[in-house]
Design an enzyme around this catalytic site. Structure first.
Site, PDB file in Angstrom:
ATOM      1  N   LYS A  52       0.847  -1.203   0.000  1.00 20.08           N
ATOM      2  CA  LYS A  52       0.000   0.000   0.000  1.00 20.08           C
ATOM      3  C   LYS A  52       0.881   1.251   0.000  1.00 20.08           C
ATOM      4  CE  LYS A  52      -3.727  -2.557   2.190  1.00 20.08           C
ATOM      5  NZ  LYS A  52      -4.397  -2.967   3.430  1.00 20.08           N
ATOM      6  N   GLN A  96      -4.813  -2.128   9.639  1.00 20.57           N
ATOM      7  CA  GLN A  96      -4.575  -3.418   8.994  1.00 20.57           C
ATOM      8  C   GLN A  96      -5.142  -4.545   9.864  1.00 20.57           C
ATOM      9  OE1 GLN A  96      -3.264  -3.860   5.824  1.00 20.57           O
ATOM     10  NE2 GLN A  96      -3.855  -5.978   6.124  1.00 20.57           N
ATOM     11  N   ASP A 119     -11.070   2.484   4.111  1.00 22.40           N
ATOM     12  CA  ASP A 119     -11.345   1.060   3.906  1.00 22.40           C
ATOM     13  C   ASP A 119     -12.848   0.822   3.718  1.00 22.40           C
ATOM     14  OD1 ASP A 119      -9.095  -0.552   3.729  1.00 22.40           O
ATOM     15  OD2 ASP A 119      -8.802  -0.671   5.901  1.00 22.40           O
TER      16      ASP A 119
END
Ligand code: NDP
Length: 293
Positions: A52, A96, A119
């Site tokens: 990322k 994460q 997200d």
């Protein structure tokens, strides 16, 4: 059979974003900034976060990784999230997953301010997605939808079978594809661990999306000839012949299934790169402040 080249499609999307970022950063005086919270030392999570960061750099975005020890308390983690929520120089924040067992994941996700939740996991953003309102779509379902669109795969009225009902892939992709919208309008069947006659149901799919988390579980007997197969699965299999020591496999037994399909995504190079492209799209949206709190 035609391969759906997610790597190439994602690279094209990132190139377009890089141009837009370059223009906007001149106007606004700073680039978009994504922050990632990484707890513990899970090698797969470390690789995902590193990828990322790399993609952010490729499109001219800034990224910061907040690395936390495995034994961090929930309170300390929530404090860090609050700190990032209030930092005007940070546009998007991802946590994460998975988190260590002593931390309540739902509480952590709900602590991210919806405006920075790139997200798309916050309950407010999930609710907006279900209602078809402007929001951050979760990256993997968005990536799958873009793959179908860019490959000109007709979805309207098609039977789409989704295998797996997780909150991050199966459930949201089933909602997205069933909506009354462009590149959607599928008739969707959502399958899971309690589904009976799974192979027979999959065999009726025009579009089969597999996010089951079981390496190469979907074999030729699950496939209708001429179907489109999207393999979300990602498994590291030990492989001493590779420099990395492992090779990547999907949830679909590619060699057996591919000859039966009209279109299929490979692993790697299918859904994975599109997931990162989805995150980059959301970070740009956050920077442009397109989503309300
Ligand atoms: P989860 O483990 O959270 O969910 C798996 C789902 O599959 C569950 O709903 C489960 O059912 C169902 N399932 C498991 N076994 C069976 C079975 N034998 N028959 C029918 N259904 C079954 O997985 P995720 O959605 O998080 O991930 C799925 C895969 O995708 C993983 O391999 C993951 O690594 C990969 N992934 C890849 C991404 C990418 O960018 N390429 C992004 C995210 C994930 P039940 O609910 O009944 O338990």
């Amino acid at each position: 059979m035609e391969l759906i080249n997610g790597k190439e499609i994602a690279a094209q999307i990132k190139m377009e974003i890089a141009e837009e970022v370059q223009k906007l950063r001149e106007e606004r005086g700073r680039p978009p900034h994504l922050a990632a919270l990484l707890v513990g030392n899970d090698p797969a999570s470390e690789t995902y976060v590193a990828n990322k960061e790399k993609s952010c750099a490729e499109v001219g975005m800034l990224s910061s990784v907040y690395k936390m020890p495995e034994n961090i308390t929930e309170e300390e983690l929530l404090k860090t999230i609050n700190f990032i929520n209030n930092d005007d120089e940070i546009d998007g924040l991802i946590v994460q997953l998975p988190l260590p067992r002593h931390i309540n994941t739902s509480k952590v996700i709900a602590a991210v301010c919806p405006q920075k939740d790139v997200d798309g996991f916050h309950p407010v953003n999930v609710g907006r997605m279900v209602l078809g309102q402007p929001t951050y779509l979760p990256a993997t379902p968005m990536g799958i939808s873009m793959l179908l669109e860019k490959t000109n795969i007709d979805t309207e009225g098609k039977h789409c079978v989704v295998v797996g009902r997780s909150n991050i892939v199966g459930t949201p992709v089933s909602i997205l594809l069933s909506r009354n919208a462009k590149n959607a309008n599928c008739t969707v069947t959502l399958c899971h661990g309690k589904t009976r006659n799974l192979s027979e149901i999959c065999k009726t799919a025009d579009i089969l999306i597999v996010a089951v988390g079981q390496c190469e579980m979907i074999t030729g007997q699950y496939i209708k000839e001429g179907a489109t197969v999207i393999d979300v699965g990602m498994h590291r299999i030990s492989d001493p012949s590779k420099k990395s020591g492992y090779s990547l496999k999907g949830d679909v037994k590619f060699d057996e299934v591919a000859p039966l399909c009209k279109y299929i995504t490979p692993v790697p190079g299918g859904v994975g790169p599109m997931t990162i492209a989805g995150l980059i799209i959301n970070t740009l949206k956050a920077y442009k402040k397109l989503i309300e709190n």
